[in-house]
Write a protein that holds these residues in place. Structure first.
Motif, short mmCIF file in Angstrom:
data_model
loop_
_atom_site.label_atom_id
_atom_site.label_comp_id
_atom_site.label_asym_id
_atom_site.label_seq_id
_atom_site.Cartn_x
_atom_site.Cartn_y
_atom_site.Cartn_z
N ILE A 133 0.85 -1.19 0.00
CA ILE A 133 0.00 0.00 0.00
C ILE A 133 0.89 1.24 0.00
CG2 ILE A 133 -1.80 1.26 1.26
CD1 ILE A 133 -2.43 -1.42 2.70
N VAL A 134 0.51 2.24 -0.79
CA VAL A 134 1.21 3.52 -0.77
C VAL A 134 0.22 4.62 -0.42
CG1 VAL A 134 2.43 5.27 -2.13
CG2 VAL A 134 3.01 2.85 -2.40
N TYR A 135 0.58 5.43 0.56
CA TYR A 135 -0.26 6.56 0.97
C TYR A 135 0.25 7.82 0.29
CZ TYR A 135 -2.36 10.17 3.90
OH TYR A 135 -3.05 11.27 4.34
N LEU A 136 -0.64 8.53 -0.41
CA LEU A 136 -0.29 9.78 -1.07
C LEU A 136 -0.47 10.93 -0.09
CD1 LEU A 136 -1.90 9.22 -4.59
CD2 LEU A 136 0.37 8.57 -3.75
N ASP A 137 0.64 11.41 0.42
CA ASP A 137 0.68 12.38 1.51
C ASP A 137 0.45 13.80 0.98
OD1 ASP A 137 1.09 13.29 4.11
OD2 ASP A 137 3.25 13.51 3.81
N ALA A 138 0.07 14.71 1.89
CA ALA A 138 -0.18 16.10 1.48
C ALA A 138 0.72 17.08 2.20
CB ALA A 138 -1.65 16.46 1.72
N ARG A 145 0.03 10.17 10.36
CA ARG A 145 0.30 9.43 11.59
C ARG A 145 -0.65 8.25 11.74
NH1 ARG A 145 0.43 13.46 14.66
NH2 ARG A 145 -1.60 13.43 15.70
N GLY A 146 -1.93 8.44 11.44
CA GLY A 146 -2.90 7.36 11.56
C GLY A 146 -2.61 6.22 10.60
N TYR A 147 -2.25 6.58 9.37
CA TYR A 147 -1.91 5.55 8.37
C TYR A 147 -0.68 4.77 8.80
CZ TYR A 147 0.58 3.74 4.31
OH TYR A 147 1.31 2.95 3.47
N LEU A 148 0.38 5.47 9.18
CA LEU A 148 1.63 4.79 9.54
C LEU A 148 1.44 3.90 10.76
CD1 LEU A 148 4.17 7.72 9.04
CD2 LEU A 148 3.91 5.68 7.61
N ARG A 149 0.67 4.37 11.73
CA ARG A 149 0.44 3.58 12.94
C ARG A 149 -0.25 2.26 12.60
NH1 ARG A 149 -2.68 6.91 17.30
NH2 ARG A 149 -0.71 8.06 17.24
N ARG A 150 -1.29 2.34 11.77
CA ARG A 150 -2.03 1.11 11.44
C ARG A 150 -1.22 0.20 10.51
NH1 ARG A 150 -3.48 -2.92 11.26
NH2 ARG A 150 -5.54 -3.92 11.19
N GLY A 158 2.37 -4.92 10.28
CA GLY A 158 3.67 -5.43 9.83
C GLY A 158 4.10 -4.90 8.48
N LEU A 159 3.51 -3.79 8.03
CA LEU A 159 3.86 -3.20 6.74
C LEU A 159 4.87 -2.09 6.92
CD1 LEU A 159 0.29 -2.97 5.12
CD2 LEU A 159 1.88 -4.89 5.17
N SER A 160 5.52 -1.72 5.83
CA SER A 160 6.55 -0.68 5.90
C SER A 160 5.95 0.71 6.08
CB SER A 160 7.39 -0.70 4.62
OG SER A 160 6.59 -0.40 3.48
N GLY A 161 4.69 0.88 5.68
CA GLY A 161 4.08 2.21 5.76
C GLY A 161 4.62 3.14 4.69
N ALA A 162 4.59 2.67 3.44
CA ALA A 162 5.13 3.46 2.33
C ALA A 162 4.28 4.69 2.07
CB ALA A 162 5.19 2.60 1.06
#
Length: 262
Positions: A113-118, A129-134, A139-143
């Motif tokens: 999963i990749v989160y498109l940050d703003a 922060r919410g995305y990275l925490r979850r 066990g994901l890298s939090g890309a």
């Protein structure tokens, strides 16, 4: 009541509509002042001050915290959709909303999963922060990848990700507009949504629910946010506020599962 908002932002338009509904019940009038590419926040606020508005609602302001605090000392003000230390604020729980979105994708089986940050946009730090925490809990890298608020920024992000050897299986965008821009590029590149890649937005703007878009998203309660903000501001104006200090009021977002995630 003076309202500063950004023209072209659908979520801001929803909030303005909610403000009109809320003030009608309380006997106040509304003066709008828009922010555009050729009209900055300082000018928008100055217009409301010059029009002698009794109180201000600032929707998603990007001006420095210090300037907002100084303004609130001059005129009663409530900020919507951003947390500002020392100033009344009403916002969605962005941390919970982003965590909810990530969990939705994880539950569907996605591991890439990749989160498109703003970046520094209002609410961006909380959603990140919410995305990275979850993600890390799963066990994901939090890309993450630079995205933004607009379709153009979402399109640029998708183009950059497609240039990589192995694109992700899911994109979670900061906003619906960003998600729609990304979807446009993906579809033009011959990818199917959600068969090849899932796309999730944030806001639940009117476009998201159109049948040919059917965007899965995190819904913000625009009517509830507007009503809460108006109530807080009018309590300030009427001298009936139970809490004299600044408050930070949040409302819970909800997941709207539609056809762009699988």
């Amino acid at each position: 009541i003076g309202v500063m908002f950004t023209a072209g932002q659908e979520f801001h338009a929803d909030l303005v509509d909610g403000v009109y509904v809320a003030v009608d019940e309380l006997g106040y009038d509304v003066v709008l002042s828009g922010v555009t590419p050729h009209r900055d926040e300082a000018r928008a606020v100055r217009t409301l001050i010059d029009d002698r508005c009794e109180g201000l609602l600032l929707i998603g302001p990007q001006m420095p915290t210090r300037e907002i605090a100084e303004l609130a000392e001059r005129v009663p003000a409530v900020v919507i959709a951003r947390r500002v230390r020392g100033v009344d604020a009403v916002r969605s729980d962005d941390v919970a909303g982003a965590a909810m979105g990530c969990e939705h994708l994880v539950d569907l089986g996605h591991r890439d999963i990749v989160y498109l940050d703003a970046g520094r946009a209002p609410g961006a730090a909380e959603r990140r922060r919410g995305y990275l925490r979850r993600a890390r809990l799963a066990g994901l890298s939090g890309a993450t990848h630079p995205g933004g608020l607009t379709e153009r920024e979402g399109a640029a992000a998708a183009s950059a990700l497609l240039a990589k050897a192995s694109p992700p299986t899911a994109l979670f965008a900061f906003s619906d507009r960003c998600a729609l821009g990304a979807m446009d590029v993906l579809i033009r590149a011959g990818m199917s949504v959600p068969q090849d890649i899932s796309v999730l937005g944030f806001d639940d703007s009117p476009l998201a629910s159109l049948s040919h878009i059917d965007l899965a998203t995190i819904r913000q309660d625009s009517a509830g946010l507007a009503k809460t903000a108006v109530q807080r501001l009018t309590e300030r104006l009427d001298g009936t506020a139970a809490d004299a200090g600044a408050v930070d009021l949040t409302r819970e977002p909800t997941l709207v599962a539609r056809g762009t995630t699988a």
